[in-house]
Enzyme design. Structure first.
Site, PDB file in Angstrom:
ATOM      1  N   CYS A 249       0.805  -1.228   0.000  1.00 27.54           N
ATOM      2  CA  CYS A 249       0.000   0.000   0.000  1.00 27.54           C
ATOM      3  C   CYS A 249       0.838   1.277   0.000  1.00 27.54           C
ATOM      4  CB  CYS A 249      -0.966  -0.013   1.173  1.00 27.54           C
ATOM      5  SG  CYS A 249      -0.213  -0.054   2.816  1.00 27.54           S
TER       6      CYS A 249
ATOM      7  N   SER B 186      -4.585  -2.673  -1.877  1.00 23.92           N
ATOM      8  CA  SER B 186      -4.803  -3.387  -0.631  1.00 23.92           C
ATOM      9  C   SER B 186      -5.055  -4.858  -0.915  1.00 23.92           C
ATOM     10  CB  SER B 186      -6.011  -2.794   0.122  1.00 23.92           C
ATOM     11  OG  SER B 186      -6.383  -3.589   1.222  1.00 23.92           O
TER      12      SER B 186
ATOM     13  N   HIS C 153      -2.666   0.785   7.257  1.00 29.06           N
ATOM     14  CA  HIS C 153      -2.916   0.878   5.817  1.00 29.06           C
ATOM     15  C   HIS C 153      -2.869   2.351   5.420  1.00 29.06           C
ATOM     16  CE1 HIS C 153      -4.468   0.017   1.898  1.00 29.06           C
ATOM     17  NE2 HIS C 153      -5.668   0.505   2.118  1.00 29.06           N
TER      18      HIS C 153
END
Length: 261
Positions: A120, A172, A155
């Site tokens: 990510c 992702s 994330h």
């Protein structure tokens, strides 16, 4: 993550390219540890096997003058998705958040050249690189911290704002936690969509951090400001979250160069 502990989630290639033997060893070590008995079998089938099918190399997006900003965004996201998420256990590109923008853009060029799977954070750097110079497009990092089965997960995506609409670029393991089209009328709507997506994955969203808008110059010597607004969902009411995001959004829209929240 550069550790030989059994609990390590992944290793980082700090040796550049071509990849040094030390890091190949770490990759295969990770494979055997996380795939139990099948890990060694997979290694024997793949290492040194010259008859494996060739993996198609994604072609970098071609941006033409006649394309709308929305079309360009979709083109960029399709390329990032085509690189695929990196499940190998070795992050191929070392991203130091404190590096100046210009240094991170050089890493983006390496990603395009090598065409390897990414995670990510690498996807955010690529997204910044491809969107530099898109007139009227604001870019800002959005970081998430969630919890699942007492384990914390982090994330990051690249938030985007254009012509009164919000969206995001990224990558992702879960498709619902990456790209969001430029359709959200407010930053609150965008963040709430991510919150819903986390809940659908049985994750509790704990914190969201939003950085300052990223400079459009690939030669900038300034580092990216990854954290400016911090929201703790465990301690903040929905009304307080909305107020903080609305204040940040107003300053983006009015092009205030120094955001003060």
């Amino acid at each position: 993550m550069e550790s030989d502990d059994e609990d390590v989630n992944f290793y980082i290639n700090r040796g550049g390219f071509p990849i040094q033997q030390e890091y190949w060893h770490k990759l295969w070590k990770h494979t055997k540890r996380h795939h139990s008995a099948k890990g060694e079998e997979a290694e024997n089938q793949i290492r040194g096997n010259r008859s494996l099918s060739k993996v198609p190399v994604p072609i970098a997006p071609t941006i033409t003058p006649g394309m709308t900003t929305e079309e360009r965004i979709i083109c960029i996201q399709n390329y990032i998705s085509d690189l695929h998420y990196n499940f190998t256990g070795l992050q191929f590109f070392e991203i130091k958040k404190s590096r100046p923008m210009s240094g991170l853009m050089e890493i983006a060029k390496d990603m395009i050249k090598e065409s390897l799977p990414i995670k990510c954070l690498e996807a955010v750097i690529l997204s910044i690189y491809f969107t530099c110079g898109l007139e009227g497009l604001d870019r800002f990092p959005i970081s998430f911290k969630s919890c699942f089965n007492s384990h914390h997960h982090r994330h990051v995506v690249l938030g985007i704002h254009y012509s009164g609409r919000y969206g995001a670029l990224g990558l992702s393991r879960r498709r619902t936690l990456m790209y969001k089209p430029l359709i959200y009328r407010s930053l609150m709507d965008l963040i709430q969509q991510y919150k819903t997506s986390y809940e659908e994955c049985y994750h509790e969203l704990e914190k969201v951090k939003i950085g300052l808008p990223v400079d459009h110059s690939v030669h900038s010597c300034e580092p990216i400001k990854w954290k400016h607004v911090a929201i703790n969902y465990k301690k903040s009411s929905t009304d307080n979250v909305r107020k903080a995001l609305e204040k940040f959004s107003k300053q983006i829209k009015t092009k205030v160069s120094q955001l003060i929240i």
